[in-house]
Design an enzyme around this catalytic site. Structure first.
Site, short mmCIF file in Angstrom:
data_model
loop_
_atom_site.label_atom_id
_atom_site.label_comp_id
_atom_site.label_asym_id
_atom_site.label_seq_id
_atom_site.Cartn_x
_atom_site.Cartn_y
_atom_site.Cartn_z
N ASP A 140 0.66 -1.22 0.09
CA ASP A 140 0.00 0.15 -0.02
C ASP A 140 0.98 1.19 -0.22
O ASP A 140 1.80 1.39 0.82
CB ASP A 140 -0.96 0.07 1.12
CG ASP A 140 -2.04 0.97 1.09
OD1 ASP A 140 -2.45 1.23 -0.17
OD2 ASP A 140 -2.63 1.23 1.95
N HIS A 147 -3.71 14.20 1.75
CA HIS A 147 -3.98 13.23 2.57
C HIS A 147 -2.52 13.27 3.55
O HIS A 147 -2.94 13.07 4.67
CB HIS A 147 -4.02 11.74 2.16
CG HIS A 147 -3.92 10.64 2.96
ND1 HIS A 147 -5.25 10.48 3.76
CD2 HIS A 147 -3.42 9.60 3.23
CE1 HIS A 147 -5.27 9.67 4.64
NE2 HIS A 147 -3.58 8.99 4.37
N ARG A 250 -7.81 3.93 13.43
CA ARG A 250 -6.95 5.16 13.73
C ARG A 250 -6.58 4.99 15.19
O ARG A 250 -5.30 5.47 15.29
CB ARG A 250 -7.83 6.35 13.51
CG ARG A 250 -8.39 6.70 12.00
CD ARG A 250 -7.30 6.50 11.06
NE ARG A 250 -7.72 6.91 9.63
CZ ARG A 250 -6.99 6.86 8.55
NH1 ARG A 250 -5.72 6.08 8.61
NH2 ARG A 250 -7.49 6.79 7.32
N GLN A 253 -3.96 2.48 15.05
CA GLN A 253 -2.99 2.94 14.06
C GLN A 253 -1.86 3.96 14.81
O GLN A 253 -0.44 3.61 14.64
CB GLN A 253 -3.31 3.21 12.89
CG GLN A 253 -2.51 3.54 11.85
CD GLN A 253 -3.14 4.32 10.65
OE1 GLN A 253 -4.22 4.49 10.52
NE2 GLN A 253 -2.12 5.08 10.04
N LYS A 266 -4.37 -1.82 10.23
CA LYS A 266 -4.64 -2.02 9.03
C LYS A 266 -4.68 -3.33 8.51
O LYS A 266 -5.21 -3.62 7.40
CB LYS A 266 -3.31 -1.36 8.02
CG LYS A 266 -2.99 0.17 8.30
CD LYS A 266 -3.90 0.92 7.63
CE LYS A 266 -3.50 2.44 7.58
NZ LYS A 266 -4.20 3.17 6.65
N THR A 270 -9.19 -5.48 4.19
CA THR A 270 -9.00 -4.52 2.85
C THR A 270 -9.86 -5.16 1.93
O THR A 270 -9.76 -6.36 1.37
CB THR A 270 -7.68 -4.68 2.42
OG1 THR A 270 -6.70 -4.32 3.64
CG2 THR A 270 -7.37 -3.60 1.22
CA CA Z 1 -3.85 3.19 3.10
#
Ligand code: CA
Length: 442
Positions: A140, A147, A250, A253, A266, A270
């Site tokens: 990724d 962002h 989040r 993370q 993460k 996905t």
């Molecule tokens: Ca990403």
């Protein structure tokens, strides 16, 4: 980059009437690939090509006697339960199949061809989709400046954009086993977080669950270990693109990420769209790579060439819809919460692929290269809730129900959509990428 040919003719129409309806994602100029079977059956999964609201079953097509040569070889490879083998054949094979299908599906095809093809069609409404590939590797990237600035500001207010961002396409190696096809729901993950003001970390369900609007490039032909792919050849190693949602916890993370990068925040899920749109189909929608004003870092020579600067970008229009339990209960459409374009990404897919191999890493057919969150230049174009709600400090109000969201709640479905439009070209689409948040398991 692929030159335009007769299969991009915007005036071309198909005898499959639904393919000619304005706004259809899958006109004859698109012809994307997926892996499917009849819903509720135990048939083997196999490859298919979208036309209008139908799927051309590649397993049946390969047996139909409709094609020969490289197109027939490609159909045989595409008839397998994953598209890795078809992707490994390189762009010429996919192009031969595209051209053969275009001739068989166009309005002027002869009656015998139409009859043979008609027996290979399955309605999309009756299909169940699997992952388009066996996912052996998933990387990724992190290629949107807005962002990176928005999220970087929450983590490192003094230096939101890391000093390497404008010099190389940054990425991490993601988790391949938890990539799922659109429509697969998942449970809110458990994990460790360190809430602001707390004296010690806490363990529990994610309190700041988010999506990330991304695209994914599928590697076509791979490269040998130790062999780098020059920028000029990078796109010959990309089969096509789809939509990707990099669901993100989040709170987990932000606590775990330094110093080695994303991990549990993460790796729980996905989602990818079932349809893979080929680079050939995207050819009419190429745009220049993002301009780099004088004074800003310019790409090093191995990451720069004229073709990439002139047409390395792709103008894919993207939206994210949030559909709450209440939307479904009241029969309301998902509330659109953002809208942007892939054209704003700072690095192109060719630069991502070249960077991935420059040290000798071998890419394999069907590998996923996530593009990183796609956030456009304005706040309304952000590709994640953490940006749209300013870290949860300014809730979004959902159209239709008036509900507020700082982060995702149980029962929320997130729906990504993508399509391309340009003067002189037929509109094509990517379909959707959908997933629903289920409550955490105790
Ligand atoms: Ca990403």
């Amino acid at each position: 980059m692929t030159p335009l040919d007769h299969s991009h003719d915007p005036a071309a129409r198909s005898w499959v009437a639904s393919a000619n309806v304005p706004g259809c994602d899958f006109p004859i100029q698109n012809l994307p690939f997926a892996v499917f079977r009849q819903q509720g059956s135990d048939e083997p999964f196999r490859g298919g090509v979208a036309i209008g609201d139908q799927i051309v079953d590649l397993a049946r097509l390969a047996l139909s006697g409709s094609m020969d040569g490289l197109a027939q070889e490609a159909a045989l490879a595409g008839a397998q339960p994953q598209l890795n083998a078809l992707m490994a054949m390189g762009p010429q094979a996919a192009r031969a199949l595209r051209h053969a299908l275009f001739d068989l599906l166009k309005e002027t095809a002869d009656g015998a061809a139409v009859a043979r093809l008609r027996s290979c069609l399955t309605p999309q409404a009756a299909a169940q989709y699997a992952l388009p590939v066996q996912v052996r590797n998933y990387t990724d990237f992190y290629t949107s400046i807005p962002h990176a600035r928005n999220v970087g500001h929450m983590i490192r207010p003094d230096q939101p954009l890391s000093p390497n961002f404008q010099w190389l396409p940054i990425a991490y190696h993601g988790r391949a086993s938890s990539v799922v096809p659109s429509g697969t729901d998942f449970h809110r993950p458990l994990g460790q977080a360190f809430p602001a003001g707390a004296a010690a970390p806490v363990f529990g369900p994610c309190a700041r669950l988010d999506f990330e609007l991304e695209m994914v490039a599928y590697v076509g032909r791979g490269n040998a270990l130790g062999e780098r792919v020059p920028l000029a050849q990078a796109e010959e190693h990309i089969f096509g693109m789809g939509l990707l949602n990099d669901w993100s916890a989040r709170d987990h993370q932000f606590w775990e990420m330094a110093p080695l990068g994303p991990f549990l925040g993460k790796n729980f899920c996905t989602s990818v769209s079932p349809w893979v749109v080929t680079m050939d189909a995207l050819a009419p929608f190429r745009v220049p790579a993002v301009a780099r004003p004088a004074g800003e870092p310019q790409p090093l020579p191995y990451l720069a060439d004229e073709a990439n600067q002139r047409a390395g970008g792709i103008d894919v229009q993207l939206t994210v819809g949030l559909e709450s339990h209440l939307h479904r209960e009241r029969g309301l459409p998902a509330a659109e919460i953002t809208r942007t374009s892939f054209r704003h990404q700072y690095w192109t897919v060719a630069q991502m692929l070249t960077q991935h191999t420059v040290g000798g890493c071998n890419l394999q057919s069907g590998d996923l290269l996530g593009t990183g969150t796609i956030s456009g230049p304005t706040q309304a174009e952000a590709g994640a809730i953490v940006e749209l709600s300013l870290g949860g400090t300014r809730p979004l109000t959902l159209a239709g129900t008036g509900e507020e969201r700082r982060f995702l709640e149980d029962g929320d479905a997130v729906v990504l959509r993508g399509w391309c439009e340009a003067p002189g070209a037929a509109r094509i689409g990517f379909g959707e990428c959908r997933g629903t948040v289920l409550p955490a398991l105790g």
